[in-house]
Design a protein around this motif. Structure first.
Motif, short mmCIF file in Angstrom:
data_model
loop_
_atom_site.label_atom_id
_atom_site.label_comp_id
_atom_site.label_asym_id
_atom_site.label_seq_id
_atom_site.Cartn_x
_atom_site.Cartn_y
_atom_site.Cartn_z
N GLU A 80 -8.07 5.65 -11.59
CA GLU A 80 -6.77 5.77 -12.27
C GLU A 80 -6.76 7.04 -13.13
O GLU A 80 -5.81 7.83 -13.06
CB GLU A 80 -6.54 4.57 -13.21
CG GLU A 80 -6.43 3.24 -12.50
CD GLU A 80 -5.00 2.73 -12.45
OE1 GLU A 80 -4.07 3.56 -12.54
OE2 GLU A 80 -4.82 1.49 -12.30
N GLU A 117 -9.03 -2.31 -1.58
CA GLU A 117 -7.57 -2.43 -1.73
C GLU A 117 -7.03 -1.81 -3.02
O GLU A 117 -6.05 -1.05 -2.98
CB GLU A 117 -7.13 -3.90 -1.61
CG GLU A 117 -5.62 -4.00 -1.79
CD GLU A 117 -4.99 -5.26 -1.26
OE1 GLU A 117 -5.72 -6.20 -0.87
OE2 GLU A 117 -3.74 -5.30 -1.23
N GLN A 118 -7.64 -2.12 -4.15
CA GLN A 118 -7.14 -1.57 -5.43
C GLN A 118 -7.16 -0.05 -5.43
O GLN A 118 -6.24 0.60 -5.92
CB GLN A 118 -8.00 -2.06 -6.59
CG GLN A 118 -7.66 -3.44 -7.09
CD GLN A 118 -8.59 -3.79 -8.24
OE1 GLN A 118 -9.79 -3.97 -8.04
NE2 GLN A 118 -8.04 -3.88 -9.43
N ALA A 120 -6.95 1.89 -2.80
CA ALA A 120 -5.92 2.36 -1.86
C ALA A 120 -4.56 2.45 -2.56
O ALA A 120 -3.86 3.46 -2.44
CB ALA A 120 -5.82 1.42 -0.66
N TRP A 121 -4.20 1.41 -3.32
CA TRP A 121 -2.88 1.41 -3.98
C TRP A 121 -2.81 2.49 -5.05
O TRP A 121 -1.76 3.10 -5.26
CB TRP A 121 -2.55 0.03 -4.55
CG TRP A 121 -2.31 -1.00 -3.48
CD1 TRP A 121 -3.03 -2.14 -3.27
CD2 TRP A 121 -1.31 -0.98 -2.45
NE1 TRP A 121 -2.54 -2.83 -2.19
CE2 TRP A 121 -1.48 -2.15 -1.66
CE3 TRP A 121 -0.28 -0.10 -2.12
CZ2 TRP A 121 -0.66 -2.45 -0.56
CZ3 TRP A 121 0.53 -0.39 -1.02
CH2 TRP A 121 0.34 -1.56 -0.26
N LYS A 123 -4.36 5.39 -5.02
CA LYS A 123 -4.18 6.68 -4.33
C LYS A 123 -2.75 6.83 -3.80
O LYS A 123 -2.13 7.88 -3.95
CB LYS A 123 -5.19 6.81 -3.18
CG LYS A 123 -6.62 7.02 -3.67
CD LYS A 123 -7.58 7.21 -2.50
CE LYS A 123 -9.01 7.42 -3.00
NZ LYS A 123 -9.95 7.65 -1.87
N LEU A 124 -2.21 5.77 -3.18
CA LEU A 124 -0.84 5.84 -2.65
C LEU A 124 0.17 6.08 -3.77
O LEU A 124 1.11 6.86 -3.63
CB LEU A 124 -0.49 4.54 -1.91
CG LEU A 124 -1.17 4.34 -0.56
CD1 LEU A 124 -0.92 2.93 -0.04
CD2 LEU A 124 -0.68 5.37 0.47
N LYS A 125 -0.05 5.41 -4.91
CA LYS A 125 0.84 5.55 -6.05
C LYS A 125 0.79 6.98 -6.60
O LYS A 125 1.82 7.56 -6.95
CB LYS A 125 0.43 4.54 -7.14
CG LYS A 125 1.56 4.19 -8.05
CD LYS A 125 1.19 3.02 -8.93
CE LYS A 125 2.24 2.93 -10.05
NZ LYS A 125 1.81 2.11 -11.15
N ASP A 130 3.52 4.69 -2.37
CA ASP A 130 3.20 3.25 -2.35
C ASP A 130 4.39 2.38 -1.96
O ASP A 130 4.21 1.34 -1.34
CB ASP A 130 2.61 2.80 -3.69
CG ASP A 130 3.50 3.16 -4.87
OD1 ASP A 130 3.96 4.32 -4.93
OD2 ASP A 130 3.73 2.30 -5.73
N HIS A 131 5.62 2.84 -2.30
CA HIS A 131 6.79 1.99 -2.03
C HIS A 131 7.08 1.83 -0.53
O HIS A 131 7.84 0.95 -0.15
CB HIS A 131 8.03 2.53 -2.76
CG HIS A 131 8.44 3.91 -2.32
ND1 HIS A 131 7.71 5.03 -2.64
CD2 HIS A 131 9.48 4.33 -1.56
CE1 HIS A 131 8.31 6.09 -2.11
NE2 HIS A 131 9.38 5.69 -1.45
N LYS A 134 3.66 -2.42 2.09
CA LYS A 134 3.51 -3.70 1.40
C LYS A 134 2.19 -4.38 1.73
O LYS A 134 1.79 -5.33 1.07
CB LYS A 134 4.67 -4.62 1.77
CG LYS A 134 5.99 -4.13 1.21
CD LYS A 134 7.09 -5.16 1.34
CE LYS A 134 8.35 -4.68 0.65
NZ LYS A 134 8.83 -3.38 1.20
N PHE A 138 -8.14 -3.10 4.54
CA PHE A 138 -8.84 -2.29 3.54
C PHE A 138 -10.36 -2.42 3.68
O PHE A 138 -10.86 -3.37 4.28
CB PHE A 138 -8.42 -2.74 2.13
CG PHE A 138 -6.93 -2.70 1.90
CD1 PHE A 138 -6.31 -1.53 1.51
CD2 PHE A 138 -6.15 -3.84 2.13
CE1 PHE A 138 -4.94 -1.48 1.31
CE2 PHE A 138 -4.78 -3.80 1.94
CZ PHE A 138 -4.17 -2.61 1.54
#
Ligand SMILES: [Mg+2]
Length: 225
Positions: A80, A117-118, A120-121, A123-125, A130-131, A134, A138
């Motif tokens: 983060e 998974e955490q 991945a989200w 990085k996408l964010k 990320d939007h 869904k 992973f």
């Protein structure tokens, strides 16, 4: 219905070292060893396989479930921090492509990535993508990319209307792992040379489709018809 599963690193985005720095910090924090992640060729590998290689290199042994948990507990907040502190590069044409695909009623989008998974989200964010997603498969689902692709296919069923079949799955990725494991999981494979493998290197693995990048919307959309 068609399912499109995108790899993350080297395919949708590049964190420009944020992932490596976060993993280095986590490892240094617990084991006092610096640059552990920097020495690994991580492209296309799942987080559990990367962790196994780091333990082998640095400590000459495998890791335990508890040790992985401790490392990921530090890695996630470090990731983060690192992604907030640096620029994430979005690959050419990706925002336009995803916006276009998201509007299609015959297509459902997911990710198939070696990231836990955490991670991945996060990085996408950091890439503002990320939007569009869904669900996915992973590195936290399996150390084997083939299995996490199958997991993503199972999850896709929950995201389409009842009774709608997934007739075809596409795996889009930047490494031979995406191509070979995608094929093993029964998917149509799409190689894209925006990561650390050249077009010629990817071609050796005979993907069904191969692109330098995904910037030409018309041509790329043509393969999903
Ligand atoms: Mg990749």
């Amino acid at each position: 219905m068609k399912l499109l599963l995108f790899d993350i690193d080297g395919t949708l985005l590049l964190t420009n070292g944020a992932g490596t720095r976060a993993a280095n910090r986590a490892f240094e924090n617990i084991y006092g060893i610096s640059e552990a992640m920097t020495k690994i060729d991580a492209a296309g590998k799942t987080d559990p396989i990367i962790l196994k290689e780091i333990f082998k290199n640095e400590l000459n042994r495998d890791y335990s479930h508890e040790e992985a948990k401790e490392l990921y507990k530090l890695y996630i907040p470090f990731l983060e921090e690192e992604t907030s502190a640096s620029e994430t590069t979005v690959m050419p044409g990706i925002p336009r492509l995803l916006e276009n695909l998201s509007r299609r009623e015959d297509i459902v989008l997911g990710v198939a990535t070696g990231n836990i998974e955490q991670g991945a989200w996060i990085k996408l964010k950091s890439a503002g993508l990320d939007h569009h997603f869904k669900f996915g498969g992973f590195g936290s689902d399996s150390h084997l990319r083939e299995h996490l692709i199958i997991k993503a296919k199972e999850r896709a069923i929950d995201h389409v209307d009842n009774g709608t079949d997934i007739q075809k799955t596409f795996v889009i990725g930047d490494t031979p792992y995406d191509i070979n494991h995608g094929r093993a999981a029964g998917a149509v494979t799409v190689g894209v040379a925006t990561g650390s493998y050249s077009r010629a290197e990817l071609e050796e693995h005979s993907p069904d489709h191969l692109f330098d990048d995904l910037n030409n919307l018309e041509i790329v959309l043509g393969i999903f018809e």
